[in-house]
Design a protein around this motif. Structure first.
Motif, PDB file in Angstrom:
ATOM      1  N   GLY A   1     -12.223  -5.710  -0.151  1.00 41.72           N
ATOM      2  CA  GLY A   1     -12.187  -4.408   0.523  1.00 41.72           C
ATOM      3  C   GLY A   1     -13.527  -4.113   1.175  1.00 41.72           C
ATOM      4  O   GLY A   1     -13.595  -3.687   2.337  1.00 41.72           O
ATOM      5  N   ARG A   2     -14.590  -4.381   0.435  1.00 39.52           N
ATOM      6  CA  ARG A   2     -15.950  -4.190   0.981  1.00 39.52           C
ATOM      7  C   ARG A   2     -16.177  -5.102   2.193  1.00 39.52           C
ATOM      8  O   ARG A   2     -16.688  -4.656   3.226  1.00 39.52           O
ATOM      9  CB  ARG A   2     -16.973  -4.508  -0.115  1.00 39.52           C
ATOM     10  CG  ARG A   2     -18.424  -4.359   0.311  1.00 39.52           C
ATOM     11  CD  ARG A   2     -19.349  -4.637  -0.862  1.00 39.52           C
ATOM     12  NE  ARG A   2     -19.116  -3.704  -1.958  1.00 39.52           N
ATOM     13  CZ  ARG A   2     -19.642  -2.479  -2.019  1.00 39.52           C
ATOM     14  NH1 ARG A   2     -20.463  -2.074  -1.074  1.00 39.52           N
ATOM     15  NH2 ARG A   2     -19.358  -1.683  -3.025  1.00 39.52           N
TER      16      ARG A   2
ATOM     17  N   GLY B   1     -10.890  -6.281  -6.529  1.00 40.95           N
ATOM     18  CA  GLY B   1     -12.068  -6.394  -7.386  1.00 40.95           C
ATOM     19  C   GLY B   1     -12.895  -7.642  -7.122  1.00 40.95           C
ATOM     20  O   GLY B   1     -13.751  -8.006  -7.916  1.00 40.95           O
TER      21      GLY B   1
ATOM     22  N   GLY C   1     -14.403  -8.036  -3.993  1.00 43.79           N
ATOM     23  CA  GLY C   1     -15.271  -7.736  -2.847  1.00 43.79           C
ATOM     24  C   GLY C   1     -14.577  -7.819  -1.496  1.00 43.79           C
ATOM     25  O   GLY C   1     -15.229  -7.738  -0.457  1.00 43.79           O
TER      26      GLY C   1
ATOM     27  N   ASN D   1      -8.261   9.516  -4.784  1.00 47.67           N
ATOM     28  CA  ASN D   1      -8.504   8.061  -4.723  1.00 47.67           C
ATOM     29  C   ASN D   1      -9.994   7.797  -4.960  1.00 47.67           C
ATOM     30  O   ASN D   1     -10.759   7.492  -4.042  1.00 47.67           O
ATOM     31  CB  ASN D   1      -8.035   7.503  -3.376  1.00 47.67           C
ATOM     32  CG  ASN D   1      -7.910   5.985  -3.386  1.00 47.67           C
ATOM     33  OD1 ASN D   1      -8.450   5.325  -4.289  1.00 47.67           O
ATOM     34  ND2 ASN D   1      -7.220   5.428  -2.418  1.00 47.67           N
TER      35      ASN D   1
ATOM     36  N   TYR E   1       0.847  -1.206   0.000  1.00 42.23           N
ATOM     37  CA  TYR E   1       0.000   0.000   0.000  1.00 42.23           C
ATOM     38  C   TYR E   1       0.883   1.257   0.000  1.00 42.23           C
ATOM     39  O   TYR E   1       0.684   2.172  -0.805  1.00 42.23           O
ATOM     40  CB  TYR E   1      -0.920  -0.066   1.223  1.00 42.23           C
ATOM     41  CG  TYR E   1      -1.731   1.152   1.547  1.00 42.23           C
ATOM     42  CD1 TYR E   1      -2.094   2.089   0.591  1.00 42.23           C
ATOM     43  CD2 TYR E   1      -2.181   1.363   2.860  1.00 42.23           C
ATOM     44  CE1 TYR E   1      -2.869   3.201   0.930  1.00 42.23           C
ATOM     45  CE2 TYR E   1      -2.951   2.458   3.194  1.00 42.23           C
ATOM     46  CZ  TYR E   1      -3.282   3.380   2.232  1.00 42.23           C
ATOM     47  OH  TYR E   1      -4.044   4.469   2.568  1.00 42.23           O
TER      48      TYR E   1
ATOM     49  N   TYR F   1     -16.361   3.670  -0.234  1.00 45.26           N
ATOM     50  CA  TYR F   1     -16.795   4.242   1.048  1.00 45.26           C
ATOM     51  C   TYR F   1     -18.211   4.826   0.931  1.00 45.26           C
ATOM     52  O   TYR F   1     -19.045   4.615   1.808  1.00 45.26           O
ATOM     53  CB  TYR F   1     -15.810   5.326   1.515  1.00 45.26           C
ATOM     54  CG  TYR F   1     -14.395   4.821   1.710  1.00 45.26           C
ATOM     55  CD1 TYR F   1     -14.139   3.491   2.034  1.00 45.26           C
ATOM     56  CD2 TYR F   1     -13.298   5.665   1.560  1.00 45.26           C
ATOM     57  CE1 TYR F   1     -12.852   3.019   2.209  1.00 45.26           C
ATOM     58  CE2 TYR F   1     -12.005   5.202   1.740  1.00 45.26           C
ATOM     59  CZ  TYR F   1     -11.785   3.874   2.059  1.00 45.26           C
ATOM     60  OH  TYR F   1     -10.509   3.414   2.227  1.00 45.26           O
TER      61      TYR F   1
ATOM     62  N   LEU G   1      -6.573   0.630   4.937  1.00 41.36           N
ATOM     63  CA  LEU G   1      -7.386  -0.419   4.305  1.00 41.36           C
ATOM     64  C   LEU G   1      -6.658  -0.785   3.022  1.00 41.36           C
ATOM     65  O   LEU G   1      -6.400   0.090   2.181  1.00 41.36           O
ATOM     66  CB  LEU G   1      -8.790   0.088   3.982  1.00 41.36           C
ATOM     67  CG  LEU G   1      -9.667  -0.951   3.292  1.00 41.36           C
ATOM     68  CD1 LEU G   1     -10.237  -1.944   4.311  1.00 41.36           C
ATOM     69  CD2 LEU G   1     -10.822  -0.294   2.531  1.00 41.36           C
TER      70      LEU G   1
ATOM     71  N   VAL H   1      -5.792  -4.129   0.012  1.00 38.46           N
ATOM     72  CA  VAL H   1      -5.906  -5.487  -0.525  1.00 38.46           C
ATOM     73  C   VAL H   1      -4.782  -5.628  -1.551  1.00 38.46           C
ATOM     74  O   VAL H   1      -4.557  -4.701  -2.362  1.00 38.46           O
ATOM     75  CB  VAL H   1      -7.290  -5.699  -1.186  1.00 38.46           C
ATOM     76  CG1 VAL H   1      -7.358  -7.026  -1.927  1.00 38.46           C
ATOM     77  CG2 VAL H   1      -8.407  -5.621  -0.134  1.00 38.46           C
TER      78      VAL H   1
HETATM   79  C1  LIG Z   1      -9.334   0.372  -2.025  1.00 36.57           C
HETATM   80  C2  LIG Z   1      -9.133  -1.154  -1.977  1.00 36.57           C
HETATM   81  C3  LIG Z   1      -8.889  -1.557  -0.531  1.00 36.57           C
HETATM   82  C4  LIG Z   1     -10.432  -1.814  -2.471  1.00 36.57           C
HETATM   83  O1  LIG Z   1     -10.258  -3.213  -2.313  1.00 36.57           O
HETATM   84  P1  LIG Z   1     -10.985  -4.261  -3.290  1.00 36.57           P
HETATM   85  O2  LIG Z   1     -10.946  -5.574  -2.626  1.00 36.57           O
HETATM   86  O3  LIG Z   1     -10.441  -4.182  -4.657  1.00 36.57           O
HETATM   87  O4  LIG Z   1     -12.475  -3.652  -3.276  1.00 36.57           O
HETATM   88  P2  LIG Z   1     -13.799  -4.434  -3.681  1.00 36.57           P
HETATM   89  O5  LIG Z   1     -13.516  -5.573  -4.579  1.00 36.57           O
HETATM   90  O6  LIG Z   1     -14.549  -4.677  -2.401  1.00 36.57           O
HETATM   91  O7  LIG Z   1     -14.533  -3.334  -4.564  1.00 36.57           O
HETATM   92  C5  LIG Z   1     -15.120  -2.223  -3.962  1.00 36.57           C
HETATM   93  C6  LIG Z   1     -15.631  -1.289  -5.026  1.00 36.57           C
HETATM   94  O8  LIG Z   1     -14.511  -0.751  -5.725  1.00 36.57           O
HETATM   95  C7  LIG Z   1     -14.802  -0.647  -7.092  1.00 36.57           C
HETATM   96  N1  LIG Z   1     -13.818  -1.409  -7.852  1.00 36.57           N
HETATM   97  C8  LIG Z   1     -13.093  -2.455  -7.438  1.00 36.57           C
HETATM   98  N2  LIG Z   1     -12.236  -2.856  -8.374  1.00 36.57           N
HETATM   99  C9  LIG Z   1     -12.435  -2.035  -9.424  1.00 36.57           C
HETATM  100  C10 LIG Z   1     -11.844  -1.905 -10.693  1.00 36.57           C
HETATM  101  N3  LIG Z   1     -10.873  -2.740 -11.098  1.00 36.57           N
HETATM  102  N4  LIG Z   1     -12.287  -0.937 -11.512  1.00 36.57           N
HETATM  103  C11 LIG Z   1     -13.247  -0.104 -11.117  1.00 36.57           C
HETATM  104  N5  LIG Z   1     -13.847  -0.156  -9.919  1.00 36.57           N
HETATM  105  C12 LIG Z   1     -13.442  -1.115  -9.087  1.00 36.57           C
HETATM  106  C13 LIG Z   1     -16.158  -1.127  -7.325  1.00 36.57           C
HETATM  107  O9  LIG Z   1     -17.004   0.031  -7.324  1.00 36.57           O
HETATM  108  C14 LIG Z   1     -16.471  -1.949  -6.106  1.00 36.57           C
HETATM  109  O10 LIG Z   1     -17.814  -1.793  -5.814  1.00 36.57           O
HETATM  110  P3  LIG Z   1     -18.871  -2.986  -6.181  1.00 36.57           P
HETATM  111  O11 LIG Z   1     -18.665  -4.005  -5.093  1.00 36.57           O
HETATM  112  O12 LIG Z   1     -20.179  -2.305  -6.097  1.00 36.57           O
HETATM  113  O13 LIG Z   1     -18.511  -3.509  -7.535  1.00 36.57           O
HETATM  114  C15 LIG Z   1      -7.967  -1.622  -2.887  1.00 36.57           C
HETATM  115  O14 LIG Z   1      -8.188  -1.116  -4.184  1.00 36.57           O
HETATM  116  C16 LIG Z   1      -6.597  -1.179  -2.410  1.00 36.57           C
HETATM  117  O15 LIG Z   1      -5.977  -1.823  -1.587  1.00 36.57           O
HETATM  118  N6  LIG Z   1      -6.110  -0.056  -2.957  1.00 36.57           N
HETATM  119  C17 LIG Z   1      -4.795   0.469  -2.579  1.00 36.57           C
HETATM  120  C18 LIG Z   1      -4.801   1.019  -1.177  1.00 36.57           C
HETATM  121  C19 LIG Z   1      -5.875   2.075  -1.005  1.00 36.57           C
HETATM  122  O16 LIG Z   1      -6.084   2.942  -1.846  1.00 36.57           O
HETATM  123  N7  LIG Z   1      -6.548   2.005   0.154  1.00 36.57           N
HETATM  124  C20 LIG Z   1      -7.561   2.953   0.540  1.00 36.57           C
HETATM  125  C21 LIG Z   1      -6.913   4.087   1.239  1.00 36.57           C
HETATM  126  S1  LIG Z   1      -8.076   5.318   1.761  1.00 36.57           S
END
Ligand SMILES: CC(C)(COP(=O)(O)OP(=O)(O)OC[C@H]1O[C@@H](n2cnc3c(N)ncnc32)[C@H](O)[C@@H]1OP(=O)(O)O)[C@@H](O)C(=O)NCCC(=O)NCCS
Length: 158
Positions: A105-106, A101, A103, A132, A29, A139, A93, A95
């Motif tokens: 993070g959710r 992608g 689910g 972001n 991260y 969120y 937070l 992943v």
């Molecule tokens: C932010 C983060 C934790 C999300 O984790 P994730 O497991 O990919 O998230 P999810 O799969 O639960 O997806 C959550 C939402 O993100 C969006 N999303 C996920 N992957 C996506 C992609 N490849 N393209 C577009 N939107 C995407 C979707 O809107 C999704 O909502 P949905 O469940 O209605 O489809 C992850 O991207 C991450 O670790 N990012 C880097 C660190 C970071 O930015 N952390 C947050 C700091 S504030």
């Protein structure tokens, strides 16, 4: 989230695999575009779990894929004077890219919200970078908002 392959657990900081996996996730991260764009220093990586162990207000959830840590939510319990109740802050937070992608993070955030309810918190707070958009979308879909007017996150480095 595919429950047959992934599970969310409370981090056990006495478990070497949990500690190494948590440090790996946070390092990934930190290295990425929404962290600082550079990895954690060797000193921080070494001190992270020993120092976190000393923080009783911590609440850490991990996503495990088999026995590997592939995601983490690092939170700290604070207190809202305006509500006279505890309040939980999500400090990190993340992943790992190969598991995004799906689910996770959710699911992590839902686990955190559920834990906060169990602790009678007045709310869950977090900071998110203005650029972001992906995290902001996640969120918002879970009921978070920046308030009106938006509050800035300020820091004075020491
Ligand atoms: C932010 C983060 C934790 C999300 O984790 P994730 O497991 O990919 O998230 P999810 O799969 O639960 O997806 C959550 C939402 O993100 C969006 N999303 C996920 N992957 C996506 C992609 N490849 N393209 C577009 N939107 C995407 C979707 O809107 C999704 O909502 P949905 O469940 O209605 O489809 C992850 O991207 C991450 O670790 N990012 C880097 C660190 C970071 O930015 N952390 C947050 C700091 S504030």
């Amino acid at each position: 989230m595919d429950a047959t392959h992934y599970r969310i657990v409370e981090a056990d900081l006495d478990d070497e695999r949990h500690c190494a996996g948590l440090v790996h996730c946070l390092d990934d991260y930190a290295s990425g575009p929404f962290g600082r764009g550079e990895p954690l220093s060797a000193e921080v990586r070494a001190a992270l779990c020993p120092n976190l162990r000393q923080v009783p207000s911590r609440l850490i959830r991990l996503v495990l894929h088999g026995e590997s840590v592939v995601g983490a939510a690092v939170c700290f319990l604070g207190f809202s004077t305006f509500a006279a109740r505890p309040r939980l802050n999500v400090h990190d937070l993340c992943v790992l890219p190969a598991h995004r992608g799906k689910g996770l993070g959710r699911a992590l955030l839902l686990a955190v919200i559920s834990a906060a309810r169990g602790l009678h918190c007045s709310g869950v707070t977090l900071e998110v970078r203005a650029d972001n958009q992906l995290a902001q979308g996640l969120y918002r879909s879970l009921g978070f908002n920046g308030g009106e007017p938006a509050t800035w996150f300020w820091e004075r480095k020491l």
